[in-house]
Design a protein around this motif. Structure first.
Motif, mmCIF file in Angstrom:
data_model
loop_
_atom_site.group_PDB
_atom_site.id
_atom_site.type_symbol
_atom_site.label_atom_id
_atom_site.label_comp_id
_atom_site.label_asym_id
_atom_site.label_seq_id
_atom_site.Cartn_x
_atom_site.Cartn_y
_atom_site.Cartn_z
ATOM 1 N N GLU A 1 0.830 -1.203 0.000
ATOM 2 C CA GLU A 1 0.000 0.000 0.000
ATOM 3 C C GLU A 1 0.867 1.257 0.000
ATOM 4 O O GLU A 1 0.588 2.219 -0.728
ATOM 5 N N VAL A 2 1.930 1.251 0.801
ATOM 6 C CA VAL A 2 2.843 2.392 0.825
ATOM 7 C C VAL A 2 3.495 2.577 -0.544
ATOM 8 O O VAL A 2 3.590 3.701 -1.059
ATOM 9 N N ALA A 3 3.943 1.476 -1.144
ATOM 10 C CA ALA A 3 4.586 1.560 -2.459
ATOM 11 C C ALA A 3 3.618 2.115 -3.505
ATOM 12 O O ALA A 3 4.007 2.932 -4.358
ATOM 13 N N SER A 4 2.371 1.709 -3.437
ATOM 14 C CA SER A 4 1.369 2.222 -4.383
ATOM 15 C C SER A 4 1.146 3.714 -4.188
ATOM 16 O O SER A 4 1.035 4.475 -5.160
ATOM 17 N N ARG A 5 1.090 4.139 -2.933
ATOM 18 C CA ARG A 5 0.911 5.568 -2.656
ATOM 19 C C ARG A 5 2.125 6.370 -3.116
ATOM 20 O O ARG A 5 1.991 7.501 -3.595
ATOM 21 N N LEU A 6 3.303 5.794 -2.953
ATOM 22 C CA LEU A 6 4.513 6.471 -3.414
ATOM 23 C C LEU A 6 4.479 6.691 -4.924
ATOM 24 O O LEU A 6 4.906 7.742 -5.420
ATOM 25 N N GLU A 7 3.981 5.727 -5.661
ATOM 26 C CA GLU A 7 3.899 5.883 -7.112
ATOM 27 C C GLU A 7 2.917 6.997 -7.492
ATOM 28 O O GLU A 7 3.151 7.750 -8.447
ATOM 29 N N ILE A 8 1.842 7.119 -6.735
ATOM 30 C CA ILE A 8 0.892 8.216 -6.972
ATOM 31 C C ILE A 8 1.575 9.556 -6.715
ATOM 32 O O ILE A 8 1.451 10.507 -7.497
ATOM 33 N N VAL A 9 2.321 9.624 -5.614
ATOM 34 C CA VAL A 9 3.043 10.850 -5.269
ATOM 35 C C VAL A 9 4.120 11.150 -6.314
ATOM 36 O O VAL A 9 4.339 12.314 -6.682
ATOM 37 N N TYR A 10 4.796 10.116 -6.786
ATOM 38 C CA TYR A 10 5.819 10.280 -7.832
ATOM 39 C C TYR A 10 5.239 11.026 -9.033
ATOM 40 O O TYR A 10 5.862 11.951 -9.571
ATOM 41 N N ASN A 11 4.053 10.642 -9.445
ATOM 42 C CA ASN A 11 3.431 11.282 -10.603
ATOM 43 C C ASN A 11 2.913 12.677 -10.275
ATOM 44 O O ASN A 11 3.060 13.607 -11.074
ATOM 45 N N LYS A 12 2.323 12.831 -9.093
ATOM 46 C CA LYS A 12 1.764 14.130 -8.715
ATOM 47 C C LYS A 12 2.856 15.189 -8.579
ATOM 48 O O LYS A 12 2.768 16.271 -9.178
ATOM 49 N N VAL A 13 3.881 14.886 -7.811
ATOM 50 C CA VAL A 13 4.973 15.844 -7.611
ATOM 51 C C VAL A 13 5.773 16.005 -8.902
ATOM 52 O O VAL A 13 6.203 17.108 -9.252
#
Length: 266
Positions: free
Chosen positions: A68-80
């Motif tokens: 779940e953390v890794a998935s959220r990190l990928e979302i943040v990667y794209n957003k930022v």
């Protein structure tokens, strides 16, 4: 570079070799101690890889939480990444620390919710609570990592911290309220280029608020695209004043003076 790539044992060997050549190098000694401490803390850690992150975690951790953390990190990667128009290919190392180990392993103060030192260090308690809190913490620490990568590690602390607060979505009113309460204690930006981690909680809150307000003023005056160009310029022109003038065609000391005089604070 070995430490940043996660090759801790190789980094320790290099640090030990260098220390034998110069036993009085305090910075080198600190890096060696940090690497040794991290190697010990990560004994028994496992790894999980996503598209852009290598996540390390204690083997007893529920892997579903790590996914779940890794998935959220990928979302943040794209957003930022969209904000900076920058999507690095080389993966970032993320270390998920058990709550009881985070402060000891990173030597971070009690008020720190995460840490970036070439790797993203996160306590499990903060990023496995509610989704909104987790996204703020992940956005904050990933912004530090991206700013570091863009600038070659040469961004001043106030700009890195200000951008991290900006991208986490910190409320505008927060910085204004802190500075209004402590107006007499506000200092110039050129005094905020070094690390904030040694600061006591009261002082840390103030310099974080200064960083946030100054960064908003910078973005408001020049735009995020030119701020991104400033970060890129720092990777080849580490002197901040020189890079600032080259990108913005204004003098950093003038921006700083306007900030310190109160013209750009609110």
């Amino acid at each position: 570079m070995d430490y940043r790539r996660g090759e801790i044992q190789t980094a320790i060997l290099h640090y030990e070799t260098a220390r034998r050549q110069d036993p009085n190098d305090v910075t080198l000694q600190a890096r060696l101690v940090t690497a040794q401490r991290e190697l010990q803390a990560e004994a028994g850690f496992d790894r999980l890889y996503s598209s852009h992150f290598a996540v390390r975690f204690e083997r007893s951790t529920d892997r579903r939480r790590v996914h779940e953390v890794a998935s959220r990190l990928e979302i943040v990667y794209n957003k930022v990444g969209r904000t900076f128009s920058y999507f690095p290919v080389e993966p970032f190392i993320v270390i998920l620390h058990p709550d009881r180990q985070f402060q000891d392993a990173t030597l971070s103060p009690g008020w720190a919710g995460g840490l970036f030192d070439g790797k993203i260090h996160l306590p499990m308690r903060g990023i496995t609570r509610d989704r909104q809190t987790a996204e703020k913490i992940l956005s904050h620490e990933y912004t530090h990592a991206l700013v570091d990568r863009l600038s070659g590690g040469h961004a001043p602390a106030w700009l890195s911290e200000g951008l991290a607060l900006y991208l986490e979505g910190r409320a505008d009113a927060w910085g204004r309220e802190v500075l209004a309460r402590h107006a007499a204690e506000v200092g110039p930006l050129n005094s905020l280029h070094g690390d904030f981690l040694e600061l006591p909680p009261h002082r840390a809150t103030l310099v974080y608020a200064q960083s946030f307000q100054a960064t908003k003023a910078l973005v408001r005056r020049y735009g995020m695209d030119r701020v991104r160009k400033l970060l890129r310029a720092l990777s080849v022109m580490p002197d901040f004043s020189s890079a600032f003038e080259a990108v913005f065609h204004d003098r950093y000391r003038d921006f700083d003076a306007a900030w310190f005089a109160g013209q750009e604070r609110f």
